[in-house]
Design a protein around this motif. Structure first.
Motif, PDB file in Angstrom:
ATOM      1  N   ALA A   1      43.427  28.586  44.424  1.00  8.63           N
ATOM      2  CA  ALA A   1      42.425  28.481  43.359  1.00  8.63           C
ATOM      3  C   ALA A   1      41.184  29.300  43.704  1.00  8.63           C
ATOM      4  N   ASP A   2      40.447  29.636  42.673  1.00  8.15           N
ATOM      5  CA  ASP A   2      39.105  30.207  42.811  1.00  8.15           C
ATOM      6  C   ASP A   2      39.035  31.523  43.571  1.00  8.15           C
ATOM      7  N   VAL A   3      39.904  32.452  43.239  1.00  7.51           N
ATOM      8  CA  VAL A   3      39.833  33.788  43.814  1.00  7.51           C
ATOM      9  C   VAL A   3      38.843  34.563  42.945  1.00  7.51           C
ATOM     10  N   LYS A   4      37.611  34.653  43.419  1.00  9.69           N
ATOM     11  CA  LYS A   4      36.531  35.229  42.624  1.00  9.69           C
ATOM     12  C   LYS A   4      36.687  36.741  42.476  1.00  9.69           C
ATOM     13  N   GLN A   5      36.400  37.215  41.274  1.00  9.23           N
ATOM     14  CA  GLN A   5      36.467  38.632  40.925  1.00  9.23           C
ATOM     15  C   GLN A   5      35.123  39.038  40.309  1.00  9.23           C
ATOM     16  N   SER A   6      34.857  40.305  40.203  1.00  9.28           N
ATOM     17  CA  SER A   6      33.605  40.728  39.587  1.00  9.28           C
ATOM     18  C   SER A   6      33.597  40.420  38.092  1.00  9.28           C
ATOM     19  N   ASN A   7      34.780  40.272  37.509  1.00 11.84           N
ATOM     20  CA  ASN A   7      34.873  39.996  36.072  1.00 11.84           C
ATOM     21  C   ASN A   7      35.621  38.697  35.766  1.00 11.84           C
TER      22      ASN A   7
END
Length: 187
Positions: free
Chosen positions: A168-174
């Motif tokens: 979960a929660d694999v942060k991306q710029s968009n």
């Protein structure tokens, strides 16, 4: 002497700031498919490096969705792994990747995308407030149901199929990616 001390203090302060920023950046980086997923890169820029998402990347390219998923967003993507695609009936992926099935492939892929950024914390909180489930409307137009079961986040598709969130929660710029273990199927 005083000028030298001020310069040393300024350099030390910069080093502390730089080190803190680097640590924060590293803390937000998640490993997926053997590759680091950087929060300053887009969904596609990160996904192409995951060895667990080569089928998804090929499908996104075949559907012509690269520019969309590289766009501003934000998006929440429930990203099926290669193993998830392998659960489909034999020949399904090969058929969907053919140019004459681009509309079906696009429908399937956009069913995995929700406008906005929804972290697991937000999804869990919303599910808890609504007797263990919450519903999200996909870019494709149909809903996905998020369920909390035994402390784990599950995504239920329009046909009743379930996909467990494995990362979960694999942060991306968009936006954000949640890695799932099954392909979600629209009606």
């Amino acid at each position: 002497m005083r000028a030298i001390a001020q310069r040393i203090t300024a350099i030390a302060g910069f080093t502390v700031l730089f080190t803190s920023a680097s640590f924060s950046y590293a803390a937000d980086t998640v490993m997926v498919g053997g590759a680091a997923m950087y929060p300053n890169k887009t969904i596609v820029e990160n996904a192409v490096n995951s060895k667990d998402h080569t089928t998804l990347v090929a499908a996104v390219k075949a559907a012509g969705l690269v520019d969309t998923l590289n766009g501003k967003g934000p998006f929440t993507v429930f990203a099926p792994t290669n193993a998830a695609f392998e659960k489909l009936p034999a020949g399904t992926v090969d058929t969907l990747l053919k140019p004459e099935h681009k509309a079906d492939l696009t429908k399937l892929l956009t069913y995995h995308v929700v406008p906005g950024t929804y972290t697991s914390t937000q999804l869990l909180a919303d599910a808890k407030m609504h007797n263990g489930t919450t519903t999200l409307k996909t870019v494709q137009g149909e809903p996905l149901t998020i369920k909390l079961h035994e402390g784990k986040l599950w995504v239920v598709d329009a046909k009743g199929g379930k996909a467990g969130v494995s990362i979960a929660d694999v942060k991306q710029s968009n936006g954000v990616i949640h890695v799932v273990d099954s392909v979600l199927m629209p009606k």
